[in-house]
Design a protein around this motif. Structure first.
Motif, PDB file in Angstrom:
ATOM      1  N   MET A 238       0.840  -1.185   0.000  1.00 47.92           N
ATOM      2  CA  MET A 238       0.000   0.000   0.000  1.00 47.92           C
ATOM      3  C   MET A 238       0.883   1.247   0.000  1.00 47.92           C
ATOM      4  N   THR A 239       0.680   2.092  -0.956  1.00 48.38           N
ATOM      5  CA  THR A 239       1.442   3.332  -1.019  1.00 48.38           C
ATOM      6  C   THR A 239       0.604   4.456  -0.429  1.00 48.38           C
ATOM      7  N   ILE A 240       1.250   5.276   0.362  1.00 46.77           N
ATOM      8  CA  ILE A 240       0.581   6.435   0.949  1.00 46.77           C
ATOM      9  C   ILE A 240       0.452   7.483  -0.146  1.00 46.77           C
ATOM     10  N   THR A 241      -0.748   8.041  -0.280  1.00 51.20           N
ATOM     11  CA  THR A 241      -0.947   9.053  -1.313  1.00 51.20           C
ATOM     12  C   THR A 241      -1.215  10.414  -0.667  1.00 51.20           C
ATOM     13  N   ILE A 242      -1.056  11.464  -1.454  1.00 52.14           N
ATOM     14  CA  ILE A 242      -1.252  12.832  -0.977  1.00 52.14           C
ATOM     15  C   ILE A 242      -2.632  12.961  -0.325  1.00 52.14           C
ATOM     16  N   GLY A 243      -2.661  13.577   0.850  1.00 49.77           N
ATOM     17  CA  GLY A 243      -3.924  13.772   1.559  1.00 49.77           C
ATOM     18  C   GLY A 243      -4.253  12.670   2.548  1.00 49.77           C
ATOM     19  N   GLN A 244      -3.579  11.524   2.412  1.00 48.42           N
ATOM     20  CA  GLN A 244      -3.815  10.394   3.313  1.00 48.42           C
ATOM     21  C   GLN A 244      -3.035  10.572   4.612  1.00 48.42           C
ATOM     22  N   SER A 245      -3.594  10.022   5.696  1.00 49.31           N
ATOM     23  CA  SER A 245      -2.855   9.989   6.947  1.00 49.31           C
ATOM     24  C   SER A 245      -1.695   9.018   6.810  1.00 49.31           C
ATOM     25  N   VAL A 246      -0.542   9.423   7.340  1.00 46.89           N
ATOM     26  CA  VAL A 246       0.630   8.552   7.320  1.00 46.89           C
ATOM     27  C   VAL A 246       0.573   7.692   8.581  1.00 46.89           C
ATOM     28  N   PRO A 247       0.606   6.357   8.435  1.00 47.07           N
ATOM     29  CA  PRO A 247       0.556   5.497   9.621  1.00 47.07           C
ATOM     30  C   PRO A 247       1.736   5.782  10.557  1.00 47.07           C
ATOM     31  N   ASP A 248       1.479   5.692  11.854  1.00 40.25           N
ATOM     32  CA  ASP A 248       2.557   5.898  12.816  1.00 40.25           C
ATOM     33  C   ASP A 248       3.617   4.822  12.596  1.00 40.25           C
ATOM     34  N   PHE A 249       4.859   5.180  12.793  1.00 39.05           N
ATOM     35  CA  PHE A 249       5.936   4.191  12.713  1.00 39.05           C
ATOM     36  C   PHE A 249       7.041   4.595  13.669  1.00 39.05           C
ATOM     37  N   SER A 250       7.868   3.624  14.008  1.00 38.94           N
ATOM     38  CA  SER A 250       9.025   3.841  14.872  1.00 38.94           C
ATOM     39  C   SER A 250      10.259   3.327  14.159  1.00 38.94           C
ATOM     40  N   ALA A 251      11.390   3.973  14.429  1.00 40.26           N
ATOM     41  CA  ALA A 251      12.664   3.512  13.873  1.00 40.26           C
ATOM     42  C   ALA A 251      13.788   3.970  14.794  1.00 40.26           C
ATOM     43  N   PRO A 252      14.865   3.166  14.880  1.00 41.43           N
ATOM     44  CA  PRO A 252      16.020   3.604  15.671  1.00 41.43           C
ATOM     45  C   PRO A 252      16.592   4.888  15.081  1.00 41.43           C
ATOM     46  N   ALA A 253      16.943   5.827  15.971  1.00 39.00           N
ATOM     47  CA  ALA A 253      17.443   7.128  15.527  1.00 39.00           C
ATOM     48  C   ALA A 253      18.757   7.446  16.217  1.00 39.00           C
ATOM     49  N   THR A 254      19.465   8.411  15.642  1.00 43.49           N
ATOM     50  CA  THR A 254      20.724   8.856  16.227  1.00 43.49           C
ATOM     51  C   THR A 254      20.468   9.425  17.620  1.00 43.49           C
ATOM     52  N   GLY A 255      21.523   9.477  18.415  1.00 46.02           N
ATOM     53  CA  GLY A 255      21.395   9.984  19.776  1.00 46.02           C
ATOM     54  C   GLY A 255      20.796   8.938  20.699  1.00 46.02           C
TER      55      GLY A 255
ATOM     56  N   ASP B 217      15.761  -2.903   8.279  1.00 42.90           N
ATOM     57  CA  ASP B 217      14.767  -3.899   7.849  1.00 42.90           C
ATOM     58  C   ASP B 217      13.871  -3.374   6.724  1.00 42.90           C
ATOM     59  N   GLU B 218      14.112  -2.133   6.296  1.00 46.58           N
ATOM     60  CA  GLU B 218      13.425  -1.499   5.167  1.00 46.58           C
ATOM     61  C   GLU B 218      11.938  -1.268   5.394  1.00 46.58           C
ATOM     62  N   ALA B 219      11.478  -1.336   6.648  1.00 43.59           N
ATOM     63  CA  ALA B 219      10.046  -1.164   6.918  1.00 43.59           C
ATOM     64  C   ALA B 219       9.562   0.231   6.526  1.00 43.59           C
ATOM     65  N   VAL B 220      10.358   1.258   6.867  1.00 44.81           N
ATOM     66  CA  VAL B 220       9.951   2.633   6.559  1.00 44.81           C
ATOM     67  C   VAL B 220      10.082   2.879   5.052  1.00 44.81           C
ATOM     68  N   CYS B 221      11.174   2.381   4.463  1.00 46.12           N
ATOM     69  CA  CYS B 221      11.362   2.515   3.004  1.00 46.12           C
ATOM     70  C   CYS B 221      10.192   1.890   2.249  1.00 46.12           C
ATOM     71  N   LYS B 222       9.744   0.725   2.706  1.00 40.26           N
ATOM     72  CA  LYS B 222       8.639   0.042   2.026  1.00 40.26           C
ATOM     73  C   LYS B 222       7.326   0.793   2.222  1.00 40.26           C
ATOM     74  N   MET B 223       7.151   1.353   3.415  1.00 37.18           N
ATOM     75  CA  MET B 223       5.926   2.105   3.691  1.00 37.18           C
ATOM     76  C   MET B 223       5.781   3.280   2.719  1.00 37.18           C
ATOM     77  N   PHE B 224       6.908   3.908   2.395  1.00 36.53           N
ATOM     78  CA  PHE B 224       6.887   5.054   1.487  1.00 36.53           C
ATOM     79  C   PHE B 224       7.231   4.660   0.035  1.00 36.53           C
ATOM     80  N   ASP B 225       7.434   3.362  -0.176  1.00 38.18           N
ATOM     81  CA  ASP B 225       7.668   2.825  -1.529  1.00 38.18           C
ATOM     82  C   ASP B 225       8.839   3.505  -2.237  1.00 38.18           C
TER      83      ASP B 225
END
Length: 157
Positions: free
Chosen positions: A1-18, A95-103
């Motif tokens: 499923m690709t997120i399209t303009i105007g759609q809510s972006v599903p919440d996600f978590s990812a490891p971040a710097t700091g 794990d490419e979860a965020v990359c896949k979410m945004f295609d």
């Protein structure tokens, strides 16, 4: 499923710097720029990160948070951030979860060989968590300025 303009972006978590975890839901009420780049410490990605870094004051004034995402591990992201004084979070998406979410993973050609790679892409999420604008197949020169102008225009509404 690709997120399209105007759609809510599903919440996600990812490891971040700091030594933190980025949760999109933590930024409700702010605009969020998520930019995907192929690999830390490569020339185009370094230039792009620097362009966003140098505009942080303006993004802040537009109520906008910038985060960078690549498939690099968190240590590579920490090194990249420190080396170039990036003043925003970098997320590790091994794990490419965020990359896949945004295609943003596509078949790319490098030196005649095909491989799956991250296509340089940027997404602007509005303060209510909806996708407001997207840029795919980004060319670095002038891009951060264009994203800033879009964020400022969105913030003025």
């Amino acid at each position: 499923m690709t997120i399209t303009i105007g759609q809510s972006v599903p919440d996600f978590s990812a490891p971040a710097t700091g030594d933190t975890t980025f949760n999109l839901s933590d930024y409700m009420g702010k605009q969020v720029v998520i930019y995907f780049y192929p690999k830390s410490n490569t020339p185009g990605c370094t230039t792009e990160g620097g362009d966003f870094r140098d505009r942080k004051v303006d993004f802040d004034a537009a109520n906008t948070v910038v985060v960078g995402v690549s498939r690099d591990g968190i240590r590579a992201q920490e090194n990249f951030k420190a080396k170039h004084d990036f003043n925003f979070l970098l997320l590790s998406d091994k794990d490419e979860a965020v990359c896949k979410m945004f295609d943003v993973i596509k078949l790319k050609k490098l030196y005649g060989k095909e491989h799956l790679g991250v296509v340089r892409s940027t997404f602007l999420i509005d303060s209510e968590g909806r996708l407001a604008q997207e840029w795919r197949g980004v060319k670095v020169p002038g891009h951060a300025q264009e994203v800033l102008q879009a964020a400022q225009a969105l913030n003025d509404h």
